[in-house]
Enzyme design. Structure first.
Site, short mmCIF file in Angstrom:
data_model
loop_
_atom_site.label_atom_id
_atom_site.label_comp_id
_atom_site.label_asym_id
_atom_site.label_seq_id
_atom_site.Cartn_x
_atom_site.Cartn_y
_atom_site.Cartn_z
N GLN A 1 -25.03 39.01 -59.10
CA GLN A 1 -24.74 40.36 -59.60
C GLN A 1 -23.42 40.84 -59.02
OE1 GLN A 1 -27.31 42.10 -61.45
NE2 GLN A 1 -25.73 43.57 -61.91
N PHE A 2 -22.31 40.41 -59.60
CA PHE A 2 -21.00 40.79 -59.07
C PHE A 2 -20.76 42.30 -59.15
CE2 PHE A 2 -19.79 40.61 -63.50
CZ PHE A 2 -18.75 41.52 -63.62
N THR A 3 -21.46 42.99 -60.04
CA THR A 3 -21.25 44.43 -60.20
C THR A 3 -21.72 45.24 -59.00
OG1 THR A 3 -23.33 44.68 -61.43
CG2 THR A 3 -21.32 44.31 -62.73
#
Length: 146
Positions: free
Chosen positions: A78-80
């Site tokens: 989950q890079f966000t």
């Protein structure tokens, strides 16, 4: 490294209509990595996730880890989680690790969880994923390495 832990009764990840990972009770982990994360961060956070006491004991107190209580892990990259939102209306993801850094660390994190005897299912790194879960509690906490 930042991990959102969601205690769940059931969860799955679907990519292009195909289930890539599914668990019954356990944790859904949203895993974010930044460019300065190392294998030491991975080990620290994996130990924290494995040992954090988010399950009730016989007295109803959150006093048991997932190892003691039982359950599996669904790990989703989950890079966000490293979105910067202070300026403007469009998030900046400059603090998120580039894929060539993040992917091996995410895989190492999942392998480290397995060292604790946990079954780990995953999404697909970098894919558009549909994550479905029945949140238990709800219990949601964030663990960070720095």
């Amino acid at each position: 490294m930042k991990v959102v832990i969601q205690r769940s009764k059931q969860a799955s990840v679907t990519v292009d209509g195909e289930v890539t990972g599914a668990i019954e009770k356990g944790y859904v982990l949203l895993v974010g990595l930044t460019h300065s994360d190392t294998l030491e961060d991975v080990k620290y956070v994996a130990k924290k996730v494995a040992e954090i006491r988010l399950w009730e004991d016989e007295d109803g107190k959150m006093n048991r880890s997932i190892i003691e209580h039982g359950g599996d892990i669904l790990s989703v990259s989950q890079f966000t989680l490293y979105a910067e939102t202070k300026k403007g209306r469009r998030p900046s993801f400059i603090e998120a690790a580039r894929p060539e850094v993040a992917l091996p660390l995410w895989e190492a994190f999942n392998d480290q969880l397995r060292v604790y005897g946990l079954k780990v299912e995953t999404g697909i790194f970098g894919a558009m994923m549909d994550v479905s879960l029945i949140n238990d509690g709800p219990v949601t906490v964030i663990v960070e390495s720095k």
